[in-house]
Design a protein around this motif. Sequence first.
Motif, PDB file in Angstrom:
ATOM      1  N   ILE A 142     -19.002 -71.145  23.290  1.00 22.85           N
ATOM      2  CA  ILE A 142     -18.221 -72.129  24.023  1.00 22.85           C
ATOM      3  C   ILE A 142     -16.699 -71.780  23.866  1.00 22.85           C
ATOM      4  N   SER A 143     -16.401 -71.323  22.424  1.00 23.34           N
ATOM      5  CA  SER A 143     -14.720 -70.879  22.641  1.00 23.34           C
ATOM      6  C   SER A 143     -14.503 -69.626  23.495  1.00 23.34           C
ATOM      7  N   THR A 144     -15.764 -68.569  23.626  1.00 21.00           N
ATOM      8  CA  THR A 144     -15.593 -67.431  24.313  1.00 21.00           C
ATOM      9  C   THR A 144     -15.472 -67.910  25.995  1.00 21.00           C
ATOM     10  N   LEU A 145     -16.338 -68.887  26.387  1.00 20.29           N
ATOM     11  CA  LEU A 145     -16.260 -69.343  27.642  1.00 20.29           C
ATOM     12  C   LEU A 145     -14.762 -69.954  28.034  1.00 20.29           C
ATOM     13  N   THR A 146     -14.250 -70.774  27.127  1.00 22.05           N
ATOM     14  CA  THR A 146     -13.102 -71.553  27.274  1.00 22.05           C
ATOM     15  C   THR A 146     -11.892 -70.747  27.441  1.00 22.05           C
ATOM     16  N   SER A 147     -12.027 -69.456  26.996  1.00 20.82           N
ATOM     17  CA  SER A 147     -10.853 -68.372  26.622  1.00 20.82           C
ATOM     18  C   SER A 147     -10.718 -67.959  28.191  1.00 20.82           C
ATOM     19  N   ASP A 148     -11.801 -67.964  28.932  1.00 22.27           N
ATOM     20  CA  ASP A 148     -11.984 -67.647  30.396  1.00 22.27           C
ATOM     21  C   ASP A 148     -11.432 -65.908  30.371  1.00 22.27           C
ATOM     22  N   PHE A 149     -12.306 -64.951  29.950  1.00 18.55           N
ATOM     23  CA  PHE A 149     -12.245 -63.450  29.923  1.00 18.55           C
ATOM     24  C   PHE A 149     -12.722 -62.883  31.191  1.00 18.55           C
ATOM     25  N   ILE A 181     -15.141 -63.330  19.692  1.00 16.94           N
ATOM     26  CA  ILE A 181     -13.913 -64.366  19.918  1.00 16.94           C
ATOM     27  C   ILE A 181     -13.642 -64.981  18.467  1.00 16.94           C
ATOM     28  N   LYS A 182     -14.380 -64.782  17.521  1.00  7.17           N
ATOM     29  CA  LYS A 182     -14.097 -65.162  16.067  1.00  7.17           C
ATOM     30  C   LYS A 182     -13.547 -63.880  15.057  1.00  7.17           C
ATOM     31  N   SER A 216     -26.442 -68.212  28.234  1.00  3.65           N
ATOM     32  CA  SER A 216     -27.860 -68.371  27.698  1.00  3.65           C
ATOM     33  C   SER A 216     -28.129 -68.576  26.216  1.00  3.65           C
ATOM     34  N   MET A 217     -26.865 -68.112  25.275  1.00  3.30           N
ATOM     35  CA  MET A 217     -26.800 -68.430  23.978  1.00  3.30           C
ATOM     36  C   MET A 217     -26.727 -69.910  23.703  1.00  3.30           C
ATOM     37  N   ILE A 218     -25.866 -70.835  24.553  1.00  3.72           N
ATOM     38  CA  ILE A 218     -25.610 -72.075  24.385  1.00  3.72           C
ATOM     39  C   ILE A 218     -26.988 -72.998  24.658  1.00  3.72           C
ATOM     40  N   ILE A 219     -27.655 -72.333  25.872  1.00  2.00           N
ATOM     41  CA  ILE A 219     -29.008 -73.073  26.360  1.00  2.00           C
ATOM     42  C   ILE A 219     -30.227 -72.801  25.240  1.00  2.00           C
ATOM     43  N   ASN A 220     -30.186 -71.612  24.765  1.00  2.76           N
ATOM     44  CA  ASN A 220     -31.370 -71.534  23.831  1.00  2.76           C
ATOM     45  C   ASN A 220     -31.037 -71.770  22.413  1.00  2.76           C
ATOM     46  N   SER A 261     -32.314 -76.656  12.547  1.00  2.31           N
ATOM     47  CA  SER A 261     -31.936 -75.452  12.997  1.00  2.31           C
ATOM     48  C   SER A 261     -30.405 -75.622  13.698  1.00  2.31           C
ATOM     49  N   LEU A 262     -30.192 -76.794  14.208  1.00  7.03           N
ATOM     50  CA  LEU A 262     -28.923 -77.259  15.002  1.00  7.03           C
ATOM     51  C   LEU A 262     -27.790 -77.045  13.728  1.00  7.03           C
ATOM     52  N   LEU A 263     -28.008 -77.181  12.632  1.00  5.62           N
ATOM     53  CA  LEU A 263     -26.913 -77.273  11.551  1.00  5.62           C
ATOM     54  C   LEU A 263     -26.575 -75.702  11.428  1.00  5.62           C
ATOM     55  N   PHE A 264     -27.488 -74.709  11.601  1.00  3.74           N
ATOM     56  CA  PHE A 264     -27.062 -73.313  11.364  1.00  3.74           C
ATOM     57  C   PHE A 264     -26.853 -72.681  12.741  1.00  3.74           C
ATOM     58  N   LEU A 265     -27.526 -73.271  13.826  1.00  3.60           N
ATOM     59  CA  LEU A 265     -27.039 -72.425  15.101  1.00  3.60           C
ATOM     60  C   LEU A 265     -25.765 -72.872  15.712  1.00  3.60           C
ATOM     61  N   VAL A 266     -25.443 -74.144  15.559  1.00  2.00           N
ATOM     62  CA  VAL A 266     -24.088 -74.581  16.151  1.00  2.00           C
ATOM     63  C   VAL A 266     -23.040 -73.629  15.653  1.00  2.00           C
ATOM     64  N   PRO A 267     -22.744 -73.662  14.433  1.00  2.79           N
ATOM     65  CA  PRO A 267     -21.573 -73.048  13.819  1.00  2.79           C
ATOM     66  C   PRO A 267     -21.451 -71.468  14.290  1.00  2.79           C
ATOM     67  N   LEU A 268     -22.755 -70.667  13.929  1.00  2.00           N
ATOM     68  CA  LEU A 268     -22.976 -69.403  14.114  1.00  2.00           C
ATOM     69  C   LEU A 268     -23.059 -68.736  15.584  1.00  2.00           C
TER      70      LEU A 268
END
Length: 323
Positions: free
Chosen positions: A78-85, A186-187, A234-238, A65-72
């Motif tokens: 992570i990109s959204t958090l690093t963009s600091d909205f 973000i994508k 929550s998305m990163i943790i779950n 499941s990590l193979l599908f959940l990580v890119p999607l």
Amino acid sequence: MTSTMISGSSEQLLEQQQQELRNRKLKELVPKKKPAQVKKVSWRERAAFYATSTLAFLSVTAGASLLFLVPLYVDPAISTLTSDFIENPTWCTTTRRDDVIGLMNCSWSSCREGCTSDLYRCTHIYVKYIIETSNETLFSNLSTAITASIDNDMQQARTLMQTASHTISNITDIVHSDEAILLVNIKGCGYPPTVMCKNFSDLYGEEGTVFPCYYSRTNRTLVMTAYNQADQWSMIINFFFVPFVITVISSMGLCFMHCDCSCQKERSPQQRQRQRERERCGERTADDRHFCRRPRLDNLSDSSISTRVDMLTPAVEVYKPPL
């Protein structure tokens, strides 16, 4: 002639009897098959089997499941958090919308359904947002109402946007930003029913539309229509930490049950030989174990050994093998 026929039939009968006797003896020589003994499975073996099956299923499922959940999900979060909205929304006004055709012209899109296909047709939406204003309380109430209406009633959301547009036009102490690009996330892509690009373009693509938005502090040219920092965490943790922890724990359980995971020093050949002798002697019965014991030498001095050799020498000389 009659005597010849009688002798021939008697010989044939005798051969048949001898053949039957041979077959009977062969059957007696063949070892009889022992009845198959059904091995009774203990409760420990059953528990080990079910535990292994469960751990293997969890390890493979969570790891795959990590193979599908990580890119999607994880990588966009992570990109959204690093963009600091910004946490509190501001107000954006759509300045223009461009519907572009061509692979070279579609390096990005405000919204597209599907994140892996090539873009031959895309929509570019440009906005300007408010940086500073004195009526933040009024704008905050309006933005909350518009955000709630977008998910439930699109017509009510358009009415509230028109109200916000009239309110902003009557305020003079407003500082607008330079032109920025509007993205659905973000994508700039997603999958239905979360992302519906037709509704997104119809709602935000009309020039002069006013709506609440969030801009990035690290890149002021990026603007999104929705942002919630808690949802991203929550998305990163779950979708990352939970499957990762399940994979690690289940793999460690399988290793503990079926592998020798302890760190042991490599044994010397002499130690391995002694270990094999112990195991071999342990398999013997109680009556045969005395054969595995090593001979005990009472006196290991040089004189005692030489004395025994001297005592054996005459016996060897006297004994002569028969010719």
